[in-house]
Design a protein around this motif. Structure first.
Motif, PDB file in Angstrom:
ATOM      1  N   MET A   1     -22.564  -6.985  -4.700  1.00 41.86           N
ATOM      2  CA  MET A   1     -21.877  -6.891  -6.373  1.00 41.86           C
ATOM      3  C   MET A   1     -21.429  -5.914  -6.028  1.00 41.86           C
ATOM      4  O   MET A   1     -21.410  -4.999  -4.825  1.00 41.86           O
ATOM      5  N   ASN A   2     -19.973  -5.793  -6.681  1.00 43.20           N
ATOM      6  CA  ASN A   2     -18.851  -4.424  -7.055  1.00 43.20           C
ATOM      7  C   ASN A   2     -19.348  -2.795  -7.528  1.00 43.20           C
ATOM      8  O   ASN A   2     -20.352  -3.474  -8.554  1.00 43.20           O
ATOM      9  N   PRO A   3     -19.469  -2.407  -6.685  1.00 46.23           N
ATOM     10  CA  PRO A   3     -20.519  -0.856  -6.988  1.00 46.23           C
ATOM     11  C   PRO A   3     -19.555  -0.491  -8.120  1.00 46.23           C
ATOM     12  O   PRO A   3     -19.962   0.018  -9.270  1.00 46.23           O
ATOM     13  N   PHE A   4     -17.698  -0.747  -8.610  1.00 43.04           N
ATOM     14  CA  PHE A   4     -17.759  -0.538  -9.966  1.00 43.04           C
ATOM     15  C   PHE A   4     -18.674  -0.943 -10.986  1.00 43.04           C
ATOM     16  O   PHE A   4     -17.659  -0.798 -12.322  1.00 43.04           O
ATOM     17  N   ALA A   5     -18.609  -2.692 -11.027  1.00 41.77           N
ATOM     18  CA  ALA A   5     -19.606  -3.250 -12.003  1.00 41.77           C
ATOM     19  C   ALA A   5     -20.620  -2.698 -12.592  1.00 41.77           C
ATOM     20  O   ALA A   5     -20.841  -2.541 -13.310  1.00 41.77           O
ATOM     21  N   LEU A   6     -21.167  -2.125 -11.330  1.00 39.83           N
ATOM     22  CA  LEU A   6     -22.403  -1.303 -11.817  1.00 39.83           C
ATOM     23  C   LEU A   6     -22.106   0.037 -12.198  1.00 39.83           C
ATOM     24  O   LEU A   6     -23.317   0.524 -13.609  1.00 39.83           O
ATOM     25  N   LEU A   7     -21.038   0.516 -12.100  1.00 44.44           N
ATOM     26  CA  LEU A   7     -20.687   2.074 -13.017  1.00 44.44           C
ATOM     27  C   LEU A   7     -20.728   0.948 -14.466  1.00 44.44           C
ATOM     28  O   LEU A   7     -20.715   2.304 -15.289  1.00 44.44           O
ATOM     29  N   ASN A   8     -19.618   0.446 -14.633  1.00 46.16           N
ATOM     30  CA  ASN A   8     -19.086  -0.226 -15.556  1.00 46.16           C
ATOM     31  C   ASN A   8     -20.391   0.101 -16.798  1.00 46.16           C
ATOM     32  O   ASN A   8     -20.600  -0.175 -17.893  1.00 46.16           O
ATOM     33  N   LEU A   9     -21.660  -1.171 -16.239  1.00 40.06           N
ATOM     34  CA  LEU A   9     -22.430  -1.542 -16.505  1.00 40.06           C
ATOM     35  C   LEU A   9     -23.649   0.132 -17.402  1.00 40.06           C
ATOM     36  O   LEU A   9     -23.948  -0.506 -18.171  1.00 40.06           O
ATOM     37  N   GLN A  10     -23.433   0.965 -16.413  1.00 41.76           N
ATOM     38  CA  GLN A  10     -24.327   1.655 -16.356  1.00 41.76           C
ATOM     39  C   GLN A  10     -23.868   2.798 -17.954  1.00 41.76           C
ATOM     40  O   GLN A  10     -23.751   3.460 -18.732  1.00 41.76           O
TER      41      GLN A  10
ATOM     42  N   THR B   1     -23.700 -13.217 -12.361  1.00 41.58           N
ATOM     43  CA  THR B   1     -23.653 -12.140 -11.662  1.00 41.58           C
ATOM     44  C   THR B   1     -24.670 -11.169 -12.294  1.00 41.58           C
ATOM     45  O   THR B   1     -24.421 -11.166 -13.967  1.00 41.58           O
ATOM     46  N   PRO B   2     -25.836 -10.087 -11.754  1.00 40.72           N
ATOM     47  CA  PRO B   2     -27.058  -9.878 -13.109  1.00 40.72           C
ATOM     48  C   PRO B   2     -26.420  -8.949 -13.287  1.00 40.72           C
ATOM     49  O   PRO B   2     -26.612  -8.878 -15.087  1.00 40.72           O
ATOM     50  N   ASP B   3     -25.224  -7.807 -13.311  1.00 43.70           N
ATOM     51  CA  ASP B   3     -24.199  -7.182 -13.790  1.00 43.70           C
ATOM     52  C   ASP B   3     -23.304  -7.795 -15.308  1.00 43.70           C
ATOM     53  O   ASP B   3     -23.720  -7.630 -16.634  1.00 43.70           O
TER      54      ASP B   3
END
Length: 94
Positions: free
Chosen positions: A1-10, A69-71
Motif C-alpha cells: 500500500m502506498n504511504p500517501f494513501a495512508l496519509l490521505n486516509l488519515q 485495497t483496505p485504505d
C-alpha cells in the motif's frame, strides 16, 4: 500500500472526527439551552444514524467485493458518513 494513501486516509479520518466533534458539541449545547435548537433536532439526531450507517456498510461492501485495497474500502465507508456529518455541521452552525 502506498504511504500517501495512508496519509490521505488519515486526513479523511481527521476531518470526519473534527466535524463529528463540532456536531456533537452543537447538539449538546442545543439540548442544554445554551444555543437555540431547531424543533425536532433530537429526533432527527437519532433517526439519521441507521440510514447513514447502512450507506457506509453498503459502500464498504461494494468496495471490498470489487477487490479494492483496505485504505480504499475504509475511505468508501467514510464517504457517506463524512457527507452527512459535514451537512449537519453546516446546518447546525447557521
Amino acid at each position: 500500500m502506498n504511504p500517501f494513501a495512508l496519509l490521505n486516509l488519515q486526513a479523511q479520518m481527521t476531518s470526519l472526527v473534527m466535524d463529528t466533534h463540532a456536531v456533537m458539541t452543537l447538539r449538546l449545547m442545543g439540548m442544554s439551552g445554551a444555543i437555540p435548537a431547531r424543533r425536532g433536532e433530537n429526533n432527527r439526531m437519532v433517526a439519521e444514524k441507521a440510514p447513514a450507517m447502512a450507506k457506509a456498510y453498503a459502500a464498504a461492501s461494494k468496495a471490498a467485493m470489487a477487490g479494492n485495497t483496505p485504505d480504499k474500502i475504509i475511505s468508501a465507508a467514510m464517504a457517506p458518513l463524512s457527507r452527512k456529518v459535514r451537512a449537519n455541521r453546516k446546518r447546525l452552525m447557521k
